[in-house]
Design a protein around this motif. Structure first.
Motif, PDB file in Angstrom:
ATOM      1  N   VAL A 150      15.030  65.630  30.389  1.00 43.60           N
ATOM      2  CA  VAL A 150      15.645  66.941  30.621  1.00 43.60           C
ATOM      3  C   VAL A 150      16.881  67.103  29.747  1.00 43.60           C
ATOM      4  O   VAL A 150      17.061  68.117  29.070  1.00 43.60           O
ATOM      5  CB  VAL A 150      16.015  67.128  32.106  1.00 43.60           C
ATOM      6  N   ARG A 151      17.770  66.123  29.767  1.00 39.67           N
ATOM      7  CA  ARG A 151      18.952  66.151  28.906  1.00 39.67           C
ATOM      8  C   ARG A 151      19.009  64.840  28.144  1.00 39.67           C
ATOM      9  O   ARG A 151      19.507  63.831  28.647  1.00 39.67           O
ATOM     10  CB  ARG A 151      20.222  66.361  29.731  1.00 39.67           C
ATOM     11  N   SER A 152      18.470  64.865  26.947  1.00 36.94           N
ATOM     12  CA  SER A 152      18.396  63.652  26.138  1.00 36.94           C
ATOM     13  C   SER A 152      19.057  63.900  24.790  1.00 36.94           C
ATOM     14  O   SER A 152      19.351  65.034  24.413  1.00 36.94           O
ATOM     15  CB  SER A 152      16.937  63.217  25.949  1.00 36.94           C
ATOM     16  N   SER A 153      19.276  62.829  24.064  1.00 39.56           N
ATOM     17  CA  SER A 153      19.950  62.929  22.769  1.00 39.56           C
ATOM     18  C   SER A 153      18.975  63.226  21.633  1.00 39.56           C
ATOM     19  O   SER A 153      19.369  63.668  20.566  1.00 39.56           O
ATOM     20  CB  SER A 153      20.703  61.634  22.471  1.00 39.56           C
ATOM     21  N   GLU A 154      17.714  62.958  21.869  1.00 38.99           N
ATOM     22  CA  GLU A 154      16.666  63.247  20.894  1.00 38.99           C
ATOM     23  C   GLU A 154      15.561  64.006  21.620  1.00 38.99           C
ATOM     24  O   GLU A 154      15.031  63.532  22.620  1.00 38.99           O
ATOM     25  CB  GLU A 154      16.117  61.942  20.300  1.00 38.99           C
ATOM     26  N   GLU A 209      18.157  83.889  28.540  1.00 38.10           N
ATOM     27  CA  GLU A 209      17.677  82.546  28.844  1.00 38.10           C
ATOM     28  C   GLU A 209      16.444  82.667  29.729  1.00 38.10           C
ATOM     29  O   GLU A 209      16.378  83.528  30.603  1.00 38.10           O
ATOM     30  CB  GLU A 209      18.748  81.736  29.580  1.00 38.10           C
ATOM     31  N   PHE A 210      15.485  81.785  29.506  1.00 40.36           N
ATOM     32  CA  PHE A 210      14.294  81.714  30.351  1.00 40.36           C
ATOM     33  C   PHE A 210      14.478  80.508  31.261  1.00 40.36           C
ATOM     34  O   PHE A 210      14.479  79.362  30.802  1.00 40.36           O
ATOM     35  CB  PHE A 210      13.037  81.621  29.494  1.00 40.36           C
ATOM     36  N   MET A 211      14.678  80.802  32.538  1.00 39.80           N
ATOM     37  CA  MET A 211      15.106  79.783  33.494  1.00 39.80           C
ATOM     38  C   MET A 211      14.014  79.468  34.521  1.00 39.80           C
ATOM     39  O   MET A 211      13.259  80.355  34.941  1.00 39.80           O
ATOM     40  CB  MET A 211      16.353  80.258  34.226  1.00 39.80           C
ATOM     41  N   ILE A 212      13.989  78.213  34.941  1.00 35.18           N
ATOM     42  CA  ILE A 212      13.088  77.755  35.993  1.00 35.18           C
ATOM     43  C   ILE A 212      13.934  77.324  37.181  1.00 35.18           C
ATOM     44  O   ILE A 212      14.717  76.375  37.073  1.00 35.18           O
ATOM     45  CB  ILE A 212      12.240  76.558  35.519  1.00 35.18           C
ATOM     46  N   PRO A 213      13.848  78.032  38.324  1.00 37.87           N
ATOM     47  CA  PRO A 213      14.610  77.589  39.497  1.00 37.87           C
ATOM     48  C   PRO A 213      14.296  76.126  39.826  1.00 37.87           C
ATOM     49  O   PRO A 213      13.130  75.754  39.934  1.00 37.87           O
ATOM     50  CB  PRO A 213      14.119  78.537  40.603  1.00 37.87           C
ATOM     51  N   SER A 214      15.339  75.318  39.939  1.00 36.24           N
ATOM     52  CA  SER A 214      15.139  73.889  40.158  1.00 36.24           C
ATOM     53  C   SER A 214      16.405  73.269  40.716  1.00 36.24           C
ATOM     54  O   SER A 214      17.511  73.618  40.297  1.00 36.24           O
ATOM     55  CB  SER A 214      14.765  73.200  38.840  1.00 36.24           C
ATOM     56  N   GLY A 217      18.544  71.781  38.103  1.00 37.35           N
ATOM     57  CA  GLY A 217      19.040  72.680  37.072  1.00 37.35           C
ATOM     58  C   GLY A 217      20.552  72.596  36.940  1.00 37.35           C
ATOM     59  O   GLY A 217      21.278  72.666  37.934  1.00 37.35           O
ATOM     60  N   GLU A 218      21.029  72.465  35.717  1.00 38.71           N
ATOM     61  CA  GLU A 218      22.465  72.364  35.468  1.00 38.71           C
ATOM     62  C   GLU A 218      23.099  73.729  35.232  1.00 38.71           C
ATOM     63  O   GLU A 218      24.308  73.832  35.073  1.00 38.71           O
ATOM     64  CB  GLU A 218      22.713  71.444  34.275  1.00 38.71           C
ATOM     65  N   ASP A 219      22.272  74.761  35.206  1.00 41.26           N
ATOM     66  CA  ASP A 219      22.764  76.126  35.077  1.00 41.26           C
ATOM     67  C   ASP A 219      22.617  76.838  36.415  1.00 41.26           C
ATOM     68  O   ASP A 219      21.822  76.429  37.272  1.00 41.26           O
ATOM     69  CB  ASP A 219      21.980  76.883  34.005  1.00 41.26           C
ATOM     70  N   LYS A 228      15.968  93.503  40.916  1.00 38.55           N
ATOM     71  CA  LYS A 228      15.472  92.491  39.977  1.00 38.55           C
ATOM     72  C   LYS A 228      16.481  92.130  38.880  1.00 38.55           C
ATOM     73  O   LYS A 228      16.116  91.525  37.879  1.00 38.55           O
ATOM     74  CB  LYS A 228      14.151  92.927  39.330  1.00 38.55           C
ATOM     75  N   TYR A 229      17.739  92.513  39.068  1.00 37.22           N
ATOM     76  CA  TYR A 229      18.779  92.090  38.127  1.00 37.22           C
ATOM     77  C   TYR A 229      18.814  90.568  38.108  1.00 37.22           C
ATOM     78  O   TYR A 229      18.747  89.911  39.150  1.00 37.22           O
ATOM     79  CB  TYR A 229      20.134  92.649  38.563  1.00 37.22           C
ATOM     80  N   ALA A 230      18.912  89.993  36.913  1.00 35.81           N
ATOM     81  CA  ALA A 230      19.004  88.538  36.779  1.00 35.81           C
ATOM     82  C   ALA A 230      19.907  88.210  35.609  1.00 35.81           C
ATOM     83  O   ALA A 230      19.760  88.770  34.519  1.00 35.81           O
ATOM     84  CB  ALA A 230      17.621  87.932  36.570  1.00 35.81           C
ATOM     85  N   ALA A 231      20.845  87.312  35.837  1.00 38.88           N
ATOM     86  CA  ALA A 231      21.780  86.938  34.774  1.00 38.88           C
ATOM     87  C   ALA A 231      22.326  85.548  35.036  1.00 38.88           C
ATOM     88  O   ALA A 231      22.322  85.054  36.170  1.00 38.88           O
ATOM     89  CB  ALA A 231      22.933  87.944  34.685  1.00 38.88           C
ATOM     90  N   SER A 232      22.778  84.925  33.986  1.00 40.37           N
ATOM     91  CA  SER A 232      23.499  83.664  34.128  1.00 40.37           C
ATOM     92  C   SER A 232      24.839  83.944  34.802  1.00 40.37           C
ATOM     93  O   SER A 232      25.454  84.991  34.569  1.00 40.37           O
ATOM     94  CB  SER A 232      23.720  83.039  32.751  1.00 40.37           C
ATOM     95  N   THR A 233      25.299  83.015  35.627  1.00 44.97           N
ATOM     96  CA  THR A 233      26.612  83.195  36.238  1.00 44.97           C
ATOM     97  C   THR A 233      27.714  83.202  35.185  1.00 44.97           C
ATOM     98  O   THR A 233      28.833  83.638  35.453  1.00 44.97           O
ATOM     99  CB  THR A 233      26.914  82.077  37.260  1.00 44.97           C
ATOM    100  N   GLU A 234      27.411  82.725  33.975  1.00 44.11           N
ATOM    101  CA  GLU A 234      28.401  82.722  32.902  1.00 44.11           C
ATOM    102  C   GLU A 234      28.790  84.137  32.473  1.00 44.11           C
ATOM    103  O   GLU A 234      29.889  84.345  31.959  1.00 44.11           O
ATOM    104  CB  GLU A 234      27.878  81.954  31.689  1.00 44.11           C
TER     105      GLU A 234
END
Length: 578
Positions: A150-154, A209-214, A217-219, A228-234
């Motif tokens: 999921v979060r790797s260096s390569e 962003e195309f997000m998968i509820p999980s 998830g780090e976002d 149906k409004y959807a946005a990043s909390t950022e």
């Protein structure tokens, strides 16, 4: 493929270093093995899934008219310096000196490289529009690699870049790519949510962003079930802006109180017996090297992306101890707005707080009964906080839900940020030189796999969608060495499946019990199972099992292969609907 001729090293126990369900199952099911922190080997079963995901991505990209190429991972840093991103990306970029003393980077992304290429190859409006893409390995020196791949260096990424003559043409390209992303994630069986997002270091004016509820998830994303409004909390605006205590008329004199060792809002709230809504947090940041103060209500969280965009700065980070001491003459945790001689940006929710508690810029001390205008001033009132579930939908005013989510794709309207910096221009119909307008579209190909597992797993293992499963069907032979009839029938069905171009796996292990075979089949998650055993064969039948539905039924052995063929067609068609 026969199990005995393949490498599927399944494990009974979870690996000790794994936190996420997907990480545990990818190791247990024999998809990956860790080489070092942030780097994983894809074993044959995992590679088959990866190639199927890549093929879906490639097919949908080609449908849009995008053209595939392949760019080097080695990049000259001069291009990054021209766009100004060399300093912004910082230590995330893996850099080294070659034998000639030239600084080289392992590409974390390829905007600079593709733009430089196009600047040398595209000359005229007649060459436009054009969209180029690749599926390539990226490298980033992650501070904390986690959750397996999921979060790797390569990691492997699909990145596409559109080049158009103007903003109207970009809109068409962006819309086409947006739909392609919807098609890709639908075919992969992912419950994706496109959300408005911050453009970050990529730049540009619009991104999704195309997000998968999980749960891993780090976002975080904001979703409104009503409109149906959807946005990043950022980037989601906080609509409620009134402060706590609005309407109180009594303004008390500012007083200094001792708060030894109390730097957290929760601790101050308990010690002074005040609600967190009556506390004003003062956070000191460095914005392009200059200190600024951000004021927030005690129960709110700073939204650094919003603040950075509002201040129009490139570098924005919390100040260190030395900078805080220089600015406030106090220690971290005791900063307050009173007496500060730096720009002060306050969240709208702070404005109505009466008789607030703030840091005193003195170690182990806070002020009580602090009031705006009398005790401190504000340079500008801004939306500086992260939206909460107490806030209404920014679009329709209904209630909202905030979810953790895993990003699998990101699209950007870059505009001319890179083309201007790298001199990517074209001649229009009148012979005038114009700057190319760009879009950028990324998909984390390797990240799609754990996202699928996180949303398609049960207590027994992985449940692959038919489109990306390493094998579409597994033939489980329950025989032992004395039961050659079952072995022969399993072999016959396997060959018939292969003749129909069905991706089949034959579990032909003589030395494993039926229980072990069933557990392994469920663990690796093959969608359809054909169970060949002595008892059912005596009546001319085999058992068909559906991994997801956990259902089973008997079918005539002669009809098994055709049944599976038709079932795969139905399952694949269902995952292609939008």
């Amino acid at each position: 493929m026969r199990w005995t001729e393949f490498l599927i090293p399944t494990l009974k126990e979870d690996p000790q270093d794994a936190e996420a369900v997907s990480h545990k199952l990818m190791v247990r099911a024999g998809l990956i093995r860790r080489l070092t922190a942030g780097a994983y080997i894809y074993l044959p079963l995992g590679l088959k899934v990866l190639k199927k995901v890549e093929q879906i991505v490639r097919e949908e990209m080609n449908k849009t008219g995008a053209i595939e190429l392949f760019m080097p991972a080695l990049q000259p840093v001069e291009l990054w310096k021209k766009t100004g991103r060399y300093d912004v990306i910082g230590d995330v970029m893996i850099k080294f000196l070659d034998r000639h003393g030239k600084e080289i980077a392992l590409g974390p992304t390829h905007e600079e490289i593709i733009t430089d290429l196009v600047s040398r190859e595209i000359r005229s409006y007649k060459d436009l529009p054009i969209c180029l893409y690749q599926i390539q390995t990226k490298f980033r020196d992650e501070v904390r690699p986690r959750f397996g791949v999921v979060r790797s260096s390569e990691f492997i990424m699909k990145d596409a870049y559109s080049f158009d003559k103007d903003e109207d043409a970009l809109e068409i390209a962006y819309s086409r790519m947006y739909q392609a992303y919807c098609n890709i994630f639908t075919r992969c069986g992912l419950p994706y949510i496109p959300v408005l997002a911050d453009t970050g270091m990529m730049g540009g004016r619009v991104s999704h962003e195309f997000m998968i509820p999980s749960l891993i998830g780090e976002d975080r994303i904001v979703v409104c079930s009503s409109c149906k409004y959807a946005a990043s909390t950022e980037i989601a605006p906080a609509v409620l802006r009134e402060g706590a205590g609005a309407g109180e008329e009594k303004f008390l004199e500012k007083n200094l109180v001792n708060t030894p060792g109390k730097v957290k809002v929760d601790d101050i709230s308990v010690l002074l017996n005040v609600s967190k809504e009556k506390i004003i947090k003062t956070l000191i940041y460095m914005a392009d090297g200059k200190p600024v103060a951000i004021l927030l209500r005690g129960d709110h969280e700073a939204n650094e992306a919003k603040i950075k965009n509002k201040l129009k700065v490139v570098r924005f980070a919390m100040a260190d101890e030395k900078n805080i001491l220089d600015v406030t003459r106090g220690a971290r945790g005791f900063s307050g707005p009173c007496g500060l001689n730096i720009p002060i940006y306050a969240d709208f929710a702070v404005k109505g707080i009466i008789n607030a508690v703030t840091g005193a810029n003195i170690v182990d001390a806070h002020y009580v009964n602090v009031n705006y205008e009398r005790d401190f001033n504000v340079t500008e009132w801004i939306d500086a906080r992260v939206i909460t579930e107490k806030d209404p939908c920014p679009k329709c005013g209904a209630g909202i839900e905030i979810k953790n989510a895993l990003e699998v794709g990101h699209t950007f309207k870059l505009g001319t940020k890179y083309s201007q910096a790298l001199n990517a221009k074209y001649l229009d119909e009148n012979g005038h030189e114009k700057v190319l307008v760009m879009g950028c579209y990324g998909i984390g190909v390797t990240r799609i796999i754990p996202a699928i597992i996180e949303t398609n797993a049960d207590k027994d293992g992985i449940v692959w969608p038919i489109t990306v499963a390493p094998y579409e069907v597994i033939v489980i032979c329950l025989n032992n060495k004395d039961d050659m009839e079952s072995a022969k029938e399993a072999e016959r069905i396997y060959r018939e499946l292969s003749a129909k171009n069905i991706d089949a796996l034959l579990d032909d292990r003589f030395d494993k019990s039926p229980g072990v075979k069933f557990k392994d089949a469920d663990l690796i998650g093959i969608p359809l199972q054909i169970v060949v055993g002595k008892k059912s064969l005596a009546e001319g039948n085999v058992e068909i099992r559906d991994r997801k539905m956990k259902s089973s039924h008997l079918i005539n052995k002669e009809e098994a292969a055709e049944y599976i063929y038709q079932k795969i067609k139905i399952l694949t068609r269902n995952l292609s609907k939008n």
